[in-house]
Design a protein around this motif. Structure first.
Motif, short mmCIF file in Angstrom:
data_model
loop_
_atom_site.label_atom_id
_atom_site.label_comp_id
_atom_site.label_asym_id
_atom_site.label_seq_id
_atom_site.Cartn_x
_atom_site.Cartn_y
_atom_site.Cartn_z
N TRP A 159 -23.22 79.03 14.66
CA TRP A 159 -24.48 80.40 14.97
C TRP A 159 -23.69 80.00 16.48
O TRP A 159 -23.91 79.57 17.68
N ASN A 160 -23.87 81.47 16.87
CA ASN A 160 -23.32 82.11 17.94
C ASN A 160 -21.97 81.05 18.61
O ASN A 160 -21.99 81.16 20.25
N THR A 161 -20.97 80.49 18.16
CA THR A 161 -19.86 80.40 18.44
C THR A 161 -18.81 80.87 18.53
O THR A 161 -18.75 82.20 17.82
N GLY A 162 -17.52 80.32 18.96
CA GLY A 162 -16.63 81.26 19.40
C GLY A 162 -15.71 81.48 17.92
O GLY A 162 -15.45 82.54 17.23
N PHE A 193 -17.46 81.84 15.14
CA PHE A 193 -18.73 82.32 13.97
C PHE A 193 -17.99 83.90 14.73
O PHE A 193 -17.97 84.69 13.75
N TYR A 194 -18.00 84.08 16.39
CA TYR A 194 -16.83 85.67 16.23
C TYR A 194 -15.77 85.60 15.48
O TYR A 194 -15.77 87.24 15.08
N PHE A 195 -15.10 84.92 15.55
CA PHE A 195 -13.72 84.95 15.35
C PHE A 195 -14.18 85.37 13.41
O PHE A 195 -13.68 85.96 13.06
N LEU A 253 -16.27 86.72 12.12
CA LEU A 253 -16.39 87.83 11.79
C LEU A 253 -15.75 88.96 12.43
O LEU A 253 -16.36 89.85 10.76
N ILE A 254 -15.43 88.68 13.08
CA ILE A 254 -14.17 89.73 13.55
C ILE A 254 -12.72 89.73 12.55
O ILE A 254 -12.44 91.29 12.74
#
Length: 589
Positions: free
Chosen positions: A442-445, A447-449, A451-452
């Motif tokens: 959670w809230n790691t790079g 995770f956002y990669f 997601l995007i």
């Protein structure tokens, strides 16, 4: 004054010699207007010996003779003159204005050219020459002894009943120097079996219209109508080269002979197929029409568990043997049966195909005991009695003498009714918990990669989906691209098999069919010569290109379906490339 006169005379002599020394190279025809069935002579003449003479292509003409070379020397008033000619005899191929191009020659290192000549070709004229009439009469008497015949065994068969079509060439004591196909029949709405004949057909003797003739078998097929009603098989057309009298005699008074070409064709064949009777048709009838026998034979009936036995299921007889369905045996579950080994031996006869078809099954018993192979039945329509017949085999009993016993329900249970421990795993009475692994997701790079990336990729997915949808909806375009690929593939296969006549012409014919499918949007069933010519004319293709394509198509069909070895693989391959390229250009234009 006297000196001036000598000077003038000297100048005149020099000028005369200069004029006489000029090189000339000319073309001359005996007429510039000729009927379609007549000939012209063209002479290319030079007044000095030359090298590397190059005639024009004579496009629009057939070269009947030439080059015929003549050289002459003459002495006039003490002066030497020279003349060399190249002569050709030409016959026009079509009406209209035809231009004979330039000829070239090198004389003393300089290249000279003739001027083009325009020839006007008019309608063919009827010849009134008595010698021609005599020659025609003599040739007609010769060709009257030639008959190209299609012999059919039956014209009113049942659907799926075999019919034999034999194409024979009857001829008397005349010289046949060769033949080439003009139109090879196709069998629409028929199942066809092409009988393989020798490459060089044997000359036999037989009776035609009450007279004895020599004959050869050009083509033999076994056909079976697949639809009810009347179907017409188009004629076979050939161009024969015949050694026939010319109507003239030689120096010793003997008649002269020459090679003539004449077109011959068989009659069209009308076959009217009728429906098989519907009354009393067996449920297991699979379409067999003829006279058959049916047997099921085991190799052994007593054996041990694990040993193989071979069960042979055989259909024998004559008729549409290649189209019947061989029944499949049903065996006990304790007998493990493998896929069959198939074999056939078929021989074409006047009544269809004769021989046998066999499925050989390998069966391996697993347990001791006695097992049955159920009775099998085979139904067919008997042509002799005009009735359906069914052949049923007996039950086959297999005795497995040694091996493990077949498990029963009692073997799977204990005497108290409980299931044996070694057959099933017991249910667990207590639960065992495993501690959940902790993660730093959670809230790691990462995770956002993750997601995007899906959001950014959605437009690409939508675009790809639309492209696939457009291609899926463009059925016609997909078929055209597929047929183009197949045409190129089969042309490459033809080049690879230029040392094998059968494989070469099969690949070349597939190439032509797929080319037509791609360009004319037609199916194989619509590829009659008349339909192809009509569609190519609608595409504004030139008559020469259309004739070349049809001739190539006929050559492929002739080479594939007749035993003749009069083929030129290299020439046909080069012609295919030229014709396809020319059609591509004309389609684009």
């Amino acid at each position: 004054m006297k000196t001036i006169r000598y000077y003038i005379l000297f100048v005149c002599i020099i000028l005369t010699q200069s004029i006489l020394a000029q090189v000339s190279f000319t073309a001359q025809v005996n007429t510039d207007q000729v009927p379609l069935n007549d000939m012209i002579q063209i002479d290319f003449t030079m007044n000095s010996d030359g090298d590397n003479f190059s005639p024009p292509t004579f496009e629009g003409f057939s070269v009947l003779s030439g080059p015929n070379t003549s050289v002459s020397y003459a002495f006039t008033n003490g002066r030497k003159s020279f003349k060399k000619s190249f002569s050709y005899i030409l016959q026009p191929k079509r009406k209209g204005r035809i231009v004979i191009g330039k000829a070239n020659v090198q004389i003393e290192g300089t290249t000279y050219q003739t001027e083009p000549i325009t020839i006007t070709v008019t309608d063919a004229v009827k010849r009134q020459d008595p010698r021609d009439q005599m020659a025609n009469a003599a040739q007609q008497a010769f060709t009257d002894k030639i008959h190209l015949v299609a012999e059919v065994s039956k014209t009113n068969p049942y659907v799926n009943e075999p019919v034999t079509v034999v194409y024979k060439l009857y001829f008397g004591n005349i010289g046949l120097t060769g033949y080439r196909p003009l139109d090879v029949p196709t069998y629409d709405k028929f199942w066809t079996y092409n009988v393989e004949l020798p490459q060089r057909p044997d000359i036999k003797q037989g009776t035609y219209q009450g007279q004895m003739y020599n004959y050869i078998v050009l083509k033999q097929d076994v056909v079976m109508a697949q639809e009810i009603g009347k179907n017409v098989i188009k004629p076979l057309k050939l161009m024969l080269q015949i050694e026939a009298p010319t109507g003239r005699r030689d120096f010793f008074g003997f008649p002269e002979y020459g090679i003539i070409e004449k077109e011959f064709g068989t009659q069209a064949i009308a076959i009217t197929a009728k429906e098989l009777p519907q009354a009393k048709k067996p449920e297991d009838f699979s379409g067999g029409v003829g006279e058959f026998s049916f047997k099921v034979t085991p190799s052994i009936t007593s054996l041990k568990a694990g040993e193989p036995l071979y069960l042979t299921v055989n259909v024998t007889g004559k008729g549409n043997l290649n189209l019947v369905t061989i029944p499949t045996p049903v065996v006990h579950s304790a007998l493990e049966m493998y896929d069959p080994e198939y074999s056939e031996k078929l021989t074409p006869t006047t009544s269809g195909l004769q021989g046998s078809r066999t499925n050989k099954y390998t069966i391996i018993p697993q347990y001791k005991g006695e097992y049955n192979i159920d009775p099998m039945s085979f139904s067919y329509f008997d042509l002799a009695s005009k009735q359906y017949k069914t052949i049923t085999t007996d039950t086959i009993r297999i005795n497995v003498l040694e091996g493990p016993m077949l498990p029963t329900n009692k073997d799977l249970a204990n005497t108290d009714g409980s299931v044996e421990d070694d057959l099933f795993q017991k249910n667990k009475t207590t639960l065992t918990f495993v501690k959940e692994n902790e993660t730093n997701y959670w809230n790691t790079g990462l995770f956002y990669f993750l997601l995007i990336v899906p959001l950014a990729a959605m437009p690409l997915f939508v675009l790809g989906a639309r492209i696939r949808e457009n291609k899926a909806n463009d059925i016609e375009g997909s078929l055209r691209r597929r047929n183009n690929r197949l045409a190129k593939k089969y042309l490459a296969n033809a080049k690879k098999h230029m040392n094998n006549k059968e494989l070469f012409y099969e690949a070349l014919e597939r190439c032509l069919h797929n080319f037509l499918k791609a360009k004319l949007k037609i199916e194989t069933s619509e590829m009659s010569n008349e339909n192809i010519v009509e569609l190519l004319q609608q595409k504004n293709c030139t008559p020469e290109t259309i004739d070349a394509f049809i001739a190539l198509k006929n050559a492929c069909e002739w080479a594939r379906y007749t035993p003749s070895d009069q083929v030129n693989i290299t020439k046909d391959y080069e012609t295919a490339i030229d014709v396809i390229n020319q059609l591509e250009k004309e389609f684009k234009a």
